[in-house]
Write a protein that holds these residues in place. Structure first.
Motif, short mmCIF file in Angstrom:
data_model
loop_
_atom_site.label_atom_id
_atom_site.label_comp_id
_atom_site.label_asym_id
_atom_site.label_seq_id
_atom_site.Cartn_x
_atom_site.Cartn_y
_atom_site.Cartn_z
N SER A 58 -19.58 23.25 13.41
CA SER A 58 -19.44 22.38 12.24
C SER A 58 -17.97 22.25 11.87
N ALA A 59 -17.52 21.01 11.68
CA ALA A 59 -16.15 20.75 11.24
C ALA A 59 -16.12 20.81 9.73
N ASP A 60 -15.65 21.94 9.20
CA ASP A 60 -15.72 22.19 7.76
C ASP A 60 -14.99 21.13 6.93
N ILE A 61 -13.88 20.64 7.43
CA ILE A 61 -13.10 19.69 6.64
C ILE A 61 -13.85 18.37 6.44
N TYR A 62 -14.74 18.04 7.38
CA TYR A 62 -15.53 16.80 7.28
C TYR A 62 -16.98 17.05 6.89
N ASN A 63 -17.45 18.29 6.99
CA ASN A 63 -18.87 18.62 6.85
C ASN A 63 -19.71 17.83 7.85
N LEU A 64 -19.19 17.70 9.06
CA LEU A 64 -19.87 17.02 10.16
C LEU A 64 -19.86 17.93 11.38
N LEU A 65 -20.54 17.50 12.45
CA LEU A 65 -20.70 18.34 13.63
C LEU A 65 -19.67 18.01 14.70
N TRP A 66 -19.11 19.07 15.30
CA TRP A 66 -18.26 18.89 16.47
C TRP A 66 -19.13 18.68 17.69
N ILE A 67 -18.71 17.79 18.57
CA ILE A 67 -19.41 17.63 19.84
C ILE A 67 -18.40 17.74 20.97
N GLN A 68 -18.90 18.20 22.13
CA GLN A 68 -18.03 18.36 23.29
C GLN A 68 -18.79 17.93 24.53
N HIS A 106 -32.81 8.23 13.12
CA HIS A 106 -32.52 9.00 14.34
C HIS A 106 -31.47 10.07 14.08
N MET A 107 -30.50 9.75 13.21
CA MET A 107 -29.38 10.67 12.97
C MET A 107 -29.75 11.85 12.09
N GLN A 108 -30.78 11.73 11.25
CA GLN A 108 -31.10 12.81 10.31
C GLN A 108 -31.49 14.10 11.01
N GLN A 109 -31.85 14.01 12.27
CA GLN A 109 -32.16 15.23 13.04
C GLN A 109 -30.94 16.13 13.20
N PHE A 110 -29.74 15.54 13.09
CA PHE A 110 -28.49 16.29 13.23
C PHE A 110 -27.84 16.58 11.88
N HIS A 111 -28.51 16.20 10.80
CA HIS A 111 -27.93 16.32 9.45
C HIS A 111 -27.63 17.79 9.12
N THR A 112 -26.47 18.01 8.49
CA THR A 112 -26.09 19.35 8.04
C THR A 112 -26.05 19.36 6.51
N GLN A 113 -26.33 20.51 5.94
CA GLN A 113 -26.31 20.66 4.48
C GLN A 113 -24.87 20.65 3.98
N VAL A 114 -24.58 19.77 3.04
CA VAL A 114 -23.23 19.66 2.50
C VAL A 114 -23.14 20.45 1.20
N GLN A 115 -22.09 21.27 1.10
CA GLN A 115 -21.89 22.06 -0.11
C GLN A 115 -21.44 21.14 -1.25
N GLN A 116 -22.09 21.29 -2.40
CA GLN A 116 -21.77 20.45 -3.56
C GLN A 116 -20.38 20.82 -4.11
N LEU A 117 -19.62 19.78 -4.46
CA LEU A 117 -18.29 20.00 -5.01
C LEU A 117 -18.36 20.30 -6.51
N HIS A 118 -17.44 21.15 -6.97
CA HIS A 118 -17.30 21.40 -8.40
C HIS A 118 -16.71 20.14 -9.02
N HIS A 119 -17.33 19.63 -10.08
CA HIS A 119 -16.98 18.33 -10.66
C HIS A 119 -15.50 18.24 -11.01
N ASN A 120 -14.98 19.17 -11.79
CA ASN A 120 -13.58 19.12 -12.23
C ASN A 120 -12.61 19.30 -11.07
N ARG A 121 -12.96 20.17 -10.13
CA ARG A 121 -12.10 20.38 -8.97
C ARG A 121 -12.02 19.11 -8.12
#
Length: 199
Positions: free
Chosen positions: A71-81, A148-163
């Motif tokens: 998982s690419a943390d900066i994007y909250n998406l998946l790395w592929i190779q 089709h893409m939801q099978q690869f979906h990752t849980q995204v951490q919710q952002l703190h509103h003020n931050r």
């Protein structure tokens, strides 16, 4: 047996998939609940005078498959190779794959010539110069083909509103500061704004 190569084909989703593009496909030899194959479309072969040609389909599809490697943390998406090669008969849909620019700090400093009607002009435009072009991420946030893409979906951490507000505002101010410096290199004084988010 005569055959011809094709530049594109229509996937079962109705989209036109072109050579070099990324796609999802089902492995005909895999179990029914396995994830679809992710791959880059490299070759389309069609046998001349075959039923496939009459239906405007390919007889063989050569796909360079990719595996999810993390998982690419900066994007909250998946790395592929890229991992292997497979020959298929059909494609499911087109997908969106991007380069991991933030990880490698890719810049738009490369200047390329602009062509107009096949003639090179004096005009240039900036192009992103990708470092490590094989470092790719799968855009699971795309709305097209979401079923089709939801099978690869990752849980995204919710952002703190003020931050989130603070980070966005700081990024905008930094962008404006860079633009001011770029547009007015002789300007000695800049107006600096400082702000605080009250929690």
């Amino acid at each position: 047996c005569l055959y011809q190569t094709c530049q594109s084909m229509v996937a079962s989703s109705g989209e036109t998939c072109r050579l070099g593009g990324f796609v999802l496909a089902q492995d005909p030899h895999a179990a029914s609940l396995t994830l679809p194959l992710i791959g880059c479309l490299h070759e389309l072969l069609q046998i001349c005078h075959s039923p496939a040609q009459q239906c405007n389909q390919a007889n063989w599809i050569l796909l360079e498959t990719s595996e999810v490697t993390g998982s690419a943390d900066i994007y909250n998406l998946l790395w592929i190779q890229a991992s292997s090669w497979v020959v298929l008969l059909a494609l499911t849909c087109c997908i969106n794959v991007q380069h991991s620019c933030a990880r490698h700090r890719c810049t738009g400093l490369a200047a390329v010539s602009v062509y107009e009607e096949c003639e090179k002009t004096m005009k240039t435009m900036r192009r992103i110069e990708h470092l490590v072009p094989s470092d790719l991420i799968l855009n699971t946030a795309q709305m097209c083909n979401a079923t089709h893409m939801q099978q690869f979906h990752t849980q995204v951490q919710q952002l703190h509103h003020n931050r989130a507000i603070h980070t966005g505002a700081a990024a905008e101010l930094n962008a404006q500061k860079i633009m001011l410096e770029f547009e007015s290199p002789l300007c000695d004084t800049l107006i600096w704004c400082e702000f605080h988010v009250i929690t």
